[in-house]
Design an enzyme around this catalytic site. Structure first.
Site, PDB file in Angstrom:
ATOM      1  N   GLU A 141      -5.931  -0.122  -1.098  1.00 48.33           N
ATOM      2  CA  GLU A 141      -5.772  -0.225   0.346  1.00 48.33           C
ATOM      3  C   GLU A 141      -6.892   0.504   1.099  1.00 48.33           C
ATOM      4  O   GLU A 141      -7.436  -0.010   2.070  1.00 48.33           O
ATOM      5  CB  GLU A 141      -4.406   0.372   0.730  1.00 48.33           C
ATOM      6  CG  GLU A 141      -4.088   0.400   2.214  1.00 48.33           C
ATOM      7  CD  GLU A 141      -3.905  -0.990   2.807  1.00 48.33           C
ATOM      8  OE1 GLU A 141      -3.760  -1.957   2.030  1.00 48.33           O
ATOM      9  OE2 GLU A 141      -3.927  -1.104   4.049  1.00 48.33           O
ATOM     10  N   ASP A 142      -7.240   1.699   0.635  1.00 47.04           N
ATOM     11  CA  ASP A 142      -8.095   2.580   1.443  1.00 47.04           C
ATOM     12  C   ASP A 142      -9.532   2.739   0.961  1.00 47.04           C
ATOM     13  O   ASP A 142     -10.325   3.407   1.625  1.00 47.04           O
ATOM     14  CB  ASP A 142      -7.481   4.006   1.506  1.00 47.04           C
ATOM     15  CG  ASP A 142      -6.121   3.999   2.184  1.00 47.04           C
ATOM     16  OD1 ASP A 142      -5.804   2.993   2.847  1.00 47.04           O
ATOM     17  OD2 ASP A 142      -5.378   4.986   2.039  1.00 47.04           O
TER      18      ASP A 142
END
Ligand code: MN
Length: 728
Positions: A82-83
């Site tokens: 996600e990051d």
């Protein structure tokens, strides 16, 4: 597990791995750490710490839950896709299909916005459940992630704090509850509560802090007493752990039961863990012998496990200092399950067997299947929410405020939970836009609008006291009557007292009454006879409680009470009923309560259709007495010993059965009724939202005793959860 201050490093995690008595692939975990540390290298948490402290903390929590190597690795890597620039493909290559699948699951879960429109919310919760049903480890990682985020919530902006806390309380805490992961549920509830109601939180926290040394000493002394007693009796030494309940646990008890903190029985809880089920019951015997048990507080969750498979015996007893405390008794296995729920499968080899694990996941699949058959979004949301937290009902005001009530609460409880003025001025209510009656039982997810009256004289009805479920509502209704309706209370009280006196053949001359009641008036702080009547009228004095004393007093002063209304009871009657001594008066059985021979009954003189016979506990009768309506039309009736007429009156009763839906259920019920020669006149079944089956069984019944036997036999059937007579 409750450690909010620790900053986690790979060393703390390795140390924890060494402590755990389990096989781990240490190098795989370390390399997952290195991969995550590299990917998050430039990122910081809101707290200013390096981002990697978060995945480390999540992995630590997962280790504590006893999760396996792949889950720990996925915990390390849960935020990288996600990051950061790391892809799922890379994870799959380095750590294998399982870790990649878990990371993917958690990433997808993180993208589901939980607070949107109702229909979307249903779809979103559905996605969570789907992810859970594919691999339950995904949701366990998500819960660990949420737990650490809640522990570090103080570093987030205020609006984010509230939104996250609300989401945690409404979605994640119920999921943790349903999975039985107590260790996480308790902590995230407490943390959410701190942000959702900071004032209540600090009030309870402060109260607990006062005299905390004394509390601690009290618990230790109870533990010592129990240990000594077990030793004295030659029983194996039990594992004991005493504690003060969690802040939110106390709040919920206080709120649901409408009690102040001093009135909550089980602020203290002592847990006794023994080796076998038999010894659980033995331990209960020892405890009940040592301390006085409080009535109606014993619960056997061993015989009847909770929906999340929780098993334990609960009882509340009073210690030597007069302080009540709860005692929970269970086996070692039950204790694992109570603390770790579904995670016990990984933590303890014997914690949950494979088939039980499957059982626990079955409910998720059931919800998903049930949803696929329904297009009604609101219905879906309701099913999911009510299934997630079977013990509480959450409903909304039209403005969107959440009102939490115990399951089975009615419109009246809802109105008084908003404010006593709203309750007192209520003239009706709408649920999801439709008008409903005031005894309507509110379901989770419903929007309830209370319609109030502008008439300054408008107030509650006495019948509400029987309908309301919460003490809060009942005490508010009573205090209204106490304050606002003195004249009416006096009249009602007078009528009630006169009726009970007649019923008990107490016949005190009018001029002696004040003297006769003098002691009782003093006891209830009533200066005048009118005060006394008023107290009876609003329910401050309960007649059932004072009558035995008055009867004794009457006998002392005037000699034994002589029945006035029933000079003799004829043994035979055409109709089976004797009305005020007369055997052949036309009677019919009231449809509202279906009285059975052997039950306590009362008659009502109808206009032109003879006497209708009600049970004495029939709501219509009680209500009429409370309102003081037509009191002179109620007459004493009794069952005759035999019936002379040929066509015996047929009595019927309906039994409400809730059971696990098994294939043989109906056959088992039919066997019972056939054995007892009880004719079944109607049977209807439906499947409940939680997968259980609800059966309404109507039978022809000879009398109260036969009905009791039938119910006892039905309750003994393996799959039957409950069987109770209902008034139809
Ligand atoms: Mn995270």
């Amino acid at each position: 597990m409750n450690n909010t201050e620790t900053v986690y490093t790979i060393d703390t995690v390795i140390e924890k791995i060494m402590e755990e008595n389990k096989q781990y692939d240490l190098s795989k975990i370390v390399s997952a750490y290195e991969c995550a540390a590299k990917a998050h290298a430039s990122q910081l948490r809101s707290s200013g710490e390096p981002y990697i402290t978060h995945p480390l903390a999540v992995s630590y929590i997962l280790l504590d839950l006893g999760m396996d190597t792949d889950t720990i690795c996925a915990g390390m890597l849960h935020d990288v896709v996600e990051d950061t620039d790391t892809t799922l493909e890379e994870i799959k290559k380095r750590f294998g299909q399982d870790v990649a699948m878990l990371v993917d699951g958690v990433t997808k879960l993180g993208k589901i916005p939980l607070y949107t429109k109702e229909e979307q919310q249903a779809e979103n919760v559905r996605k969570i459940l789907l992810a859970m049903s594919q691999d339950i480890r995904v949701i366990i990682i998500k819960l660990a992630d949420r737990l650490h985020n809640m522990r570090t919530l103080q570093f987030r902006p205020a609006d984010k704090q509230r939104a996250t806390a609300l989401e945690t309380m409404n979605i994640y805490a119920p999921i943790a509850h349903r999975l039985g992961i107590r260790a996480i549920q308790d902590e995230i509830e407490d943390l959410s509560f701190r942000y959702l109601d900071p004032f209540a939180y600090s009030e309870i926290e402060q109260t607990l802090k006062i005299r905390s040394d004394e509390r601690y000493a009290f618990i230790r002394s109870i533990e010592d007493q129990i240990r000594a007693r077990f030793k004295e009796l030659g029983a194996a030494e039990p594992q004991l752990s005493g504690r003060v309940k969690s802040v939110y646990g106390i709040y919920r008890k206080a709120f649901v039961n409408g009690k102040s903190m001093d009135e909550i029985y089980d602020i203290y809880a002592v847990r006794i863990v023994v080796d076998t089920v038999v010894n659980c019951y033995n331990a209960l015997g020892i405890i009940h012998d040592m301390y006085n048990p409080l009535p109606n507080r014993f619960k056997d969750y061993i015989a009847t496990p909770k929906a999340n498979m929780y098993q334990s015996l609960h009882t509340t007893v009073i210690g030597s200092e007069g302080i009540p405390f709860e005692v929970q008794i269970r086996t070692v296995d039950m204790n694992y399950t109570a603390e770790y729920g579904i995670a016990a499968h990984w933590k303890y080899k014997e914690g949950i067997k494979k088939d039980k694990l499957e059982n626990r996941l079955a409910w998720i699949r059931k919800i998903i299947e049930a949803q696929q058959e329904s297009d009604d979004a609101e219905e879906i949301v309701r099913t999911i929410k009510s299934d997630l937290s079977p013990e509480d009902t959450f409903a909304f005001t039209p403005k969107g405020d959440i009102i939490t009530l115990p399951a089975g609460a009615t419109i009246i409880d809802f109105a008084y939970a908003i404010h006593s003025e709203v309750g007192n001025k209520m003239k009706g209510a709408k649920v999801d836009g439709k008008l409903v009656s005031l005894d309507y039982k509110i379901q989770t997810g419903e929007i309830v609008e209370i319609l109030t009256s502008n008439d300054p004289n408008h107030g509650p009805n006495r019948a509400w006291l029987d309908i309301a479920l919460t003490n809060e509502a009942r005490s508010k209704i009573r205090s209204w009557f106490k304050k606002e309706r003195r004249e009416e209370n006096i009249e009602t009280g007078k009528a009630k007292l006169a009726h009970e006196f007649t019923r008990n053949s107490i016949n005190v001359p009018e001029e002696d009454l004040a003297d006769f009641l003098a002691d009782d008036m003093k006891r209830h702080n009533c200066a005048t006879l009118d005060d006394y009547y008023a107290a009876v009228g609003y329910g401050g004095i309960i007649l059932d409680k004072i009558l035995p004393r008055l009867k004794d007093l009457y006998t002392k002063r005037y000699g034994p009470a002589k029945p006035t209304s029933l000079p003799f009871i004829p043994k035979r009657s055409n109709t089976g009923i004797v009305v005020g001594g007369e055997s052949n008066i036309e009677v019919k059985m009231a449809k509202c309560c279906d009285p059975l021979p052997g039950e306590d009954i009362i008659g009502f003189i109808t206009k032109g259709h003879g006497v209708s016979v009600h049970r004495r506990d029939c709501r219509n009768y009680i209500e009429a007495m409370q309102k003081g309506e037509d009191t002179d039309r109620w007459v004493d009736v009794v069952w005759a010993e035999s019936v002379t007429r040929n066509d015996d009156p047929i009595f019927k009763a309906t039994i409400d059965i809730v059971a696990y839906g098994s294939l043989t259920l109906i056959a088992d019920i039919a066997t019972v009724t056939a054995d007892m020669r009880v004719p079944v006149t109607n049977i209807s079944t439906r499947v409940l939202k939680n997968g259980n089956t609800n059966i309404l069984l109507t039978c022809s019944i000879a009398g109260a005793e036969q009905l009791r036997n039938l119910i006892v036999k039905l309750r003994k059937l393996t799959d039957v959860i409950s069987a109770d007579r209902i008034a139809k």
